[in-house]
Design a protein around this motif. Sequence first.
Motif, PDB file in Angstrom:
ATOM      1  N   ALA A   1       0.768  -1.336  -0.006  1.00 49.90           N
ATOM      2  CA  ALA A   1      -0.029  -0.070   0.159  1.00 49.90           C
ATOM      3  C   ALA A   1       0.818   1.216   0.082  1.00 49.90           C
ATOM      4  CB  ALA A   1      -0.780  -0.120   1.164  1.00 49.90           C
ATOM      5  N   SER A   2       1.858   1.308   0.738  1.00 42.82           N
ATOM      6  CA  SER A   2       3.003   2.404   0.674  1.00 42.82           C
ATOM      7  C   SER A   2       3.596   2.637  -0.628  1.00 42.82           C
ATOM      8  CB  SER A   2       3.953   2.243   1.700  1.00 42.82           C
ATOM      9  OG  SER A   2       4.839   1.421   1.235  1.00 42.82           O
ATOM     10  N   GLN A   3       3.660   1.663  -1.518  1.00 47.49           N
ATOM     11  CA  GLN A   3       4.149   1.991  -2.752  1.00 47.49           C
ATOM     12  C   GLN A   3       2.841   2.629  -3.874  1.00 47.49           C
ATOM     13  OE1 GLN A   3       5.486  -1.861  -3.705  1.00 47.49           O
ATOM     14  NE2 GLN A   3       7.516  -1.622  -2.817  1.00 47.49           N
ATOM     15  N   ASP A   4       1.621   1.899  -3.589  1.00 46.04           N
ATOM     16  CA  ASP A   4       0.547   2.434  -4.235  1.00 46.04           C
ATOM     17  C   ASP A   4      -0.004   3.775  -3.832  1.00 46.04           C
ATOM     18  OD1 ASP A   4       0.223   0.169  -6.072  1.00 46.04           O
ATOM     19  OD2 ASP A   4      -1.001  -0.802  -4.682  1.00 46.04           O
ATOM     20  N   ILE A   5       0.183   4.099  -2.396  1.00 53.44           N
ATOM     21  CA  ILE A   5      -0.481   5.637  -1.980  1.00 53.44           C
ATOM     22  C   ILE A   5       0.724   6.083  -1.473  1.00 53.44           C
ATOM     23  CG2 ILE A   5      -2.232   6.283  -0.241  1.00 53.44           C
ATOM     24  CD1 ILE A   5      -3.481   3.624  -0.227  1.00 53.44           C
ATOM     25  N   SER A   6       1.824   6.328  -2.208  1.00 56.30           N
ATOM     26  CA  SER A   6       2.950   6.882  -2.096  1.00 56.30           C
ATOM     27  C   SER A   6       2.809   8.205  -1.422  1.00 56.30           C
ATOM     28  CB  SER A   6       3.999   6.934  -3.022  1.00 56.30           C
ATOM     29  OG  SER A   6       3.448   7.460  -4.173  1.00 56.30           O
ATOM     30  N   TRP A   7       1.733   9.127  -1.901  1.00 51.34           N
ATOM     31  CA  TRP A   7       1.503  10.503  -1.453  1.00 51.34           C
ATOM     32  C   TRP A   7       0.746  10.527  -0.181  1.00 51.34           C
ATOM     33  CZ3 TRP A   7      -3.641  10.082  -0.130  1.00 51.34           C
ATOM     34  CH2 TRP A   7      -4.603   9.213  -0.788  1.00 51.34           C
ATOM     35  N   ALA A   8       0.461   9.449   0.752  1.00 54.39           N
ATOM     36  CA  ALA A   8      -0.122   9.350   1.904  1.00 54.39           C
ATOM     37  C   ALA A   8       1.085   9.462   3.092  1.00 54.39           C
ATOM     38  CB  ALA A   8      -0.847   8.251   2.250  1.00 54.39           C
ATOM     39  N   PRO A   9       0.818   9.907   3.988  1.00 52.27           N
ATOM     40  CA  PRO A   9       1.966  10.136   5.131  1.00 52.27           C
ATOM     41  C   PRO A   9       2.194   8.676   5.722  1.00 52.27           C
ATOM     42  CG  PRO A   9       0.425  11.926   5.515  1.00 52.27           C
ATOM     43  CD  PRO A   9      -0.199  11.018   4.638  1.00 52.27           C
ATOM     44  N   ALA A  10       3.431   8.227   5.811  1.00 51.93           N
ATOM     45  CA  ALA A  10       3.922   7.034   6.474  1.00 51.93           C
ATOM     46  C   ALA A  10       3.006   6.653   7.815  1.00 51.93           C
ATOM     47  CB  ALA A  10       5.382   6.827   6.723  1.00 51.93           C
ATOM     48  N   GLY A  11       2.896   7.731   8.773  1.00 50.67           N
ATOM     49  CA  GLY A  11       2.182   7.446  10.001  1.00 50.67           C
ATOM     50  C   GLY A  11       0.716   7.028   9.656  1.00 50.67           C
ATOM     51  N   THR A  12       0.208   7.803   8.809  1.00 44.92           N
ATOM     52  CA  THR A  12      -1.382   7.390   8.713  1.00 44.92           C
ATOM     53  C   THR A  12      -1.477   6.030   8.154  1.00 44.92           C
ATOM     54  OG1 THR A  12      -1.948   9.630   7.910  1.00 44.92           O
ATOM     55  CG2 THR A  12      -3.119   8.049   6.928  1.00 44.92           C
ATOM     56  N   LEU A  13      -0.669   5.607   7.248  1.00 42.75           N
ATOM     57  CA  LEU A  13      -0.615   4.245   6.575  1.00 42.75           C
ATOM     58  C   LEU A  13      -0.451   3.288   7.825  1.00 42.75           C
ATOM     59  CD1 LEU A  13       0.790   4.434   3.114  1.00 42.75           C
ATOM     60  CD2 LEU A  13      -1.527   4.289   3.623  1.00 42.75           C
ATOM     61  N   HIS A  14       0.679   3.339   8.445  1.00 46.73           N
ATOM     62  CA  HIS A  14       1.060   2.489   9.601  1.00 46.73           C
ATOM     63  C   HIS A  14      -0.100   2.399  10.272  1.00 46.73           C
ATOM     64  CE1 HIS A  14       2.802   1.278  13.416  1.00 46.73           C
ATOM     65  NE2 HIS A  14       3.756   0.578  12.676  1.00 46.73           N
ATOM     66  N   ARG A  15      -0.717   3.523  10.801  1.00 52.30           N
ATOM     67  CA  ARG A  15      -1.951   3.355  11.909  1.00 52.30           C
ATOM     68  C   ARG A  15      -3.178   2.448  11.154  1.00 52.30           C
ATOM     69  NH1 ARG A  15      -0.286   8.439  12.966  1.00 52.30           N
ATOM     70  NH2 ARG A  15      -1.727   9.563  11.424  1.00 52.30           N
ATOM     71  N   ARG A  16      -3.052   2.852   9.943  1.00 48.81           N
ATOM     72  CA  ARG A  16      -4.323   1.830   9.140  1.00 48.81           C
ATOM     73  C   ARG A  16      -4.213   0.595   8.905  1.00 48.81           C
ATOM     74  NH1 ARG A  16      -5.939   3.870   2.995  1.00 48.81           N
ATOM     75  NH2 ARG A  16      -7.051   2.049   2.346  1.00 48.81           N
ATOM     76  N   PHE A  17      -2.983  -0.075   8.831  1.00 45.09           N
ATOM     77  CA  PHE A  17      -2.457  -1.229   8.605  1.00 45.09           C
ATOM     78  C   PHE A  17      -2.070  -1.964   9.687  1.00 45.09           C
ATOM     79  CE2 PHE A  17      -2.816   0.325   4.331  1.00 45.09           C
ATOM     80  CZ  PHE A  17      -3.290  -0.668   3.669  1.00 45.09           C
TER      81      PHE A  17
END
Length: 72
Positions: free
Chosen positions: A51-67
Amino acid sequence: MTAHGPVAPLWLCAACSAPWSCPTRRQQLLHEYATTPAALALYLSSYYVAASQDISWAPAGTLHRRFLGWLP
């Protein structure tokens, strides 16, 4: 198999269109991996990386909390 799988590249739930992992899938995963929480963390980490590759514009912290941030 669950209907609440991720749909890339936006990583939305196929069943309810919520950001994946949706609340329903989270409950399913906690049940499925109840005896192996480390395996669940590894499983979700692979999705986090993709997901971090597909949604590279999202802040890493946001994706970490989400996943991963919701794990007990």
